[in-house]
Design an enzyme around this catalytic site. Structure first.
Site, mmCIF file in Angstrom:
data_model
loop_
_atom_site.group_PDB
_atom_site.id
_atom_site.type_symbol
_atom_site.label_atom_id
_atom_site.label_comp_id
_atom_site.label_asym_id
_atom_site.label_seq_id
_atom_site.Cartn_x
_atom_site.Cartn_y
_atom_site.Cartn_z
ATOM 1 N N GLU A 201 42.523 21.588 14.497
ATOM 2 C CA GLU A 201 42.733 20.848 15.273
ATOM 3 C C GLU A 201 43.562 21.107 15.787
ATOM 4 O OE1 GLU A 201 40.078 19.456 16.923
ATOM 5 O OE2 GLU A 201 38.413 20.174 15.545
ATOM 6 N N CYS B 257 47.976 12.659 18.988
ATOM 7 C CA CYS B 257 47.588 14.807 19.348
ATOM 8 C C CYS B 257 46.453 14.411 20.438
ATOM 9 C CB CYS B 257 46.792 15.420 18.748
ATOM 10 S SG CYS B 257 44.974 14.927 18.127
#
Ligand SMILES: NC(=O)C1=CN([C@@H]2O[C@H](COP(=O)(O)OP(=O)(O)OC[C@H]3O[C@@H](n4cnc5c(N)ncnc54)[C@H](O)[C@@H]3O)[C@@H](O)[C@H]2O)C=CC1
Ligand SMILES: CC1=C(/C=C/C(C)=C/C=C/C(C)=C/C=C/C=C(C)/C=C/C=C(C)/C=C/C=C(\C)C(=O)O)C(C)(C)CCC1
Length: 514
Positions: free
Chosen positions: A224, A258
């Site tokens: 991720e 993010c």
């Protein structure tokens, strides 16, 4: 002066102790206690109470690591992770149920089923920016799926990671969860073992190291990652809502998110209107500014501070507001930079800080072209009230998620998978998807002896008649062959009677198929 992560000393796990920890988790998994769904539920509840009982300690730890405002810690990390524990607690019986394969008359006698089995002992390596959501979040799905878990949290968020390491042994069964604290030496040692699955969240640079190490032990791995998540603005957007949500998404956790909106693509003629709206919202959010404000966080450490400041110092764009920095306080003000060109320093890498470049474009086609010329982002945001505009952007780009008229909330929306594509990551998680990530779908069937009375054609000696029977038994019946005209509409070649045809209008251009 904030208490930065440097003030919280993390006691790293000795590398020599890691063999023992790994062995004890393997033993714990093999003990079979996690086969019991009831026991998994007890552990999930323990995990929820680990957070709930220690809310203030977590808030303090987040404040130490990131200057995180109390509301952001509660809303984005603690409450949403506790909620995920409850969703897993309520859902795990259904998720873990053995599934019948879809009914096919020819295979029904086998009684084919899919057993939902744990992958074994799994490794979670998590980053500094959301150190609960990215560590405990995946742990929930891993435990629900019946795995034992080793967590290696980030050394940069030392206060939160230290607190997790202190609380895990108090709340969780050591056969089920263990924490290894540390940095590269500890992570490198961990990556030498075979794992049921590795979930790595963090930077692309380290992801390559993790994937290479996982390849040596053939451990399945999901990564991720991050990237530059664009926002495409339509002049027909709800201006103030767009400005409010985007600025919130950029300022939360001081931009160290993010899926934060990384940069804005705005029609040239709308740029000034949009920038003014951002300025108005900034003044509404922070009437006394952000310096020393308990509503705005700081950058995690001096290295990241210097990286962001350097990008800002080198921009050729025009700073509209913000721009102030203070190294001692790891403070970077929310900063909007307009008239940013595509080759600017601010467009060179994921910003991961509270700096928002505004890139003017001629039209939506130019915005799409720019997005497609770069790495597929983790999130793509569009602000528009026009369905055709939104569809055009979504249909002509690729990204981890495609979100209209909001930011960040996709993380917490039950039923949606969370994950990147290409350089922004691979694999999906989030509630049921986390359970699936850590679950092995074990194909299973039980073939009755009586079947051989009608199905013995598979055994030698083989004959043509047996082959024909087996084909009928498999029930292979294709729909009509695609016509050359239907294929050529998509510019595709057709294959007719062993010949590939690229120009269906003339047989002269036919080439023999391989
Ligand atoms: N897609 C997602 O869900 C998320 C992605 N991110 C991304 O993470 C990045 C920021 O996180 P950072 O903590 O700076 O990432 P990082 O890659 O520096 O660290 C992440 C973890 O990897 C470990 N690590 C460092 N070197 C290692 C090595 N050689 N071998 C194995 N492990 C090693 C660290 O100790 C830490 O636990 C940003 O790019 C952000 O976009 C952050 C949060 C969520
Ligand atoms: C109040 C009542 C009602 C209305 C309820 C409504 C409208 C609720 C709306 C809830 C929303 C919009 C919740 C959004 C939550 C978003 C969250 C928790 C976002 C989390 C983001 C995270 C964790 C980000 C992580 C980022 C990471 C890891 C990264 O990028 O690095 C009713 C229902 C109308 C009536 C009753 C009362």
């Amino acid at each position: 002066m904030p208490s930065s992560s440097a003030t919280v000393k993390l006691e790293y796990t000795l590398v020599d102790e890691i063999d023992k920890i790994y062995a004890s988790l393997c033993h714990g998994f093999r003990s079979g206690k996690l086969k019991s769904i009831a026991y998994r539920k007890l552990q999930l509840l323990q995990l929820a109470y680990l957070l709930q009982d220690n809310i203030q300690r977590f808030k303090d730890a987040f404040a130490a690591d990131l200057g995180r405002p109390s509301l952001e810690t509660a809303f984005l990390e603690l409450d949403s992770t506790i909620s995920d524990c409850k969703i897993a607690y309520d859902g795990v019986e259904k998720w873990a149920k053995t599934e019948k394969a879809p009914f096919r008359i020819n295979f029904t006698a086998f009684n084919p089923v899919i057993r939902k089995e744990p992958k074994g002992v799994v490794l979670i390596i998590s980053p500094f920016n959301y150190p609960v959501w990215t560590a405990i979040g995946p742990m929930i799905g891993a435990i629900a799926a019946g795995n034992s878990v080793l967590l290696k949290p980030s050394e940069l968020s030392s206060a939160v990671s230290g607190l997790i390491a202190e609380l895990v042994p108090k709340y969780m069964d050591p056969d089920v969860v263990r924490v290894v604290l540390g940095a590269v030496p500890q992570a490198t040692k961990l990556l030498q073992y075979p794992w049921g699955h590795i979930l790595y969240t963090g930077s692309a640079r380290v992801a390559k190291i993790v994937c290479a190490a996982a390849a040596l032990t053939l451990s399945p791995v999901s990564v991720e990652l991050g990237g530059k998540s664009p926002v495409v603005i339509d002049s027909k957007c709800d201006l103030m809502t767009a400005a409010r949500r985007i600025l919130w998404g950029k300022c939360v956790n001081a931009g160290q998110t993010c899926i934060a909106p990384d940069y804005i693509l705005v029609p040239k003629e709308f740029e000034d209107t949009f920038v003014q709206a951002l300025k108005d919202v900034h003044d509404e959010f922070y009437p006394n500014g952000t310096k020393g404000s308990s509503d705005f966080g700081h950058i995690v450490n001096a290295g990241h501070f210097a990286r962001i400041k350097n990008l800002l110092d080198n921009t050729q764009g025009e700073i509209v507001f913000g721009g102030e920095t203070n190294e001692a306080q790891l403070y970077i003000a929310p900063t909007v930079v307009k008239s940013v060109q595509k080759g600017d320093s601010l467009m060179s890498e994921e910003l991961f800080g509270p700096v928002l470049p505004i890139v003017p474009v001629d039209n939506v086609d130019e915005a799409i072209e720019y997005i497609n010329a770069n790495d597929h982002p983790l999130a793509l945001y569009v602000f528009s009230q026009d369905a055709a505009f939104k569809a055009k952007v979504f249909d002509n780009t690729q990204s981890g998620s495609a979100i209209a008229n909001d930011v960040l909330v996709q993380c917490a929306t039950d039923g949606l998978p969370f994950g990147g594509i290409g350089p922004s990551g691979s694999g999906y998680y989030g509630r049921k998807y986390t359970f699936d990530l850590f679950t092995h779908l074990r194909a299973s069937l039980d073939s009755p002896s009586w079947l051989d009375r009608i199905f013995k054609s598979r055994y030698p000696p083989y004959t043509t008649k047996k082959e024909e029977f087996l084909r009928t038994a498999l029930g292979v019946r294709l729909p009509a062959r695609p016509s050359p005209a239907s294929l050529s509409r998509y510019g595709a070649a057709s294959v007719t009677n062993g010949y590939a045809s690229h120009d269906v209008s003339t047989s002269r251009s036919r080439t023999t198929a391989l």
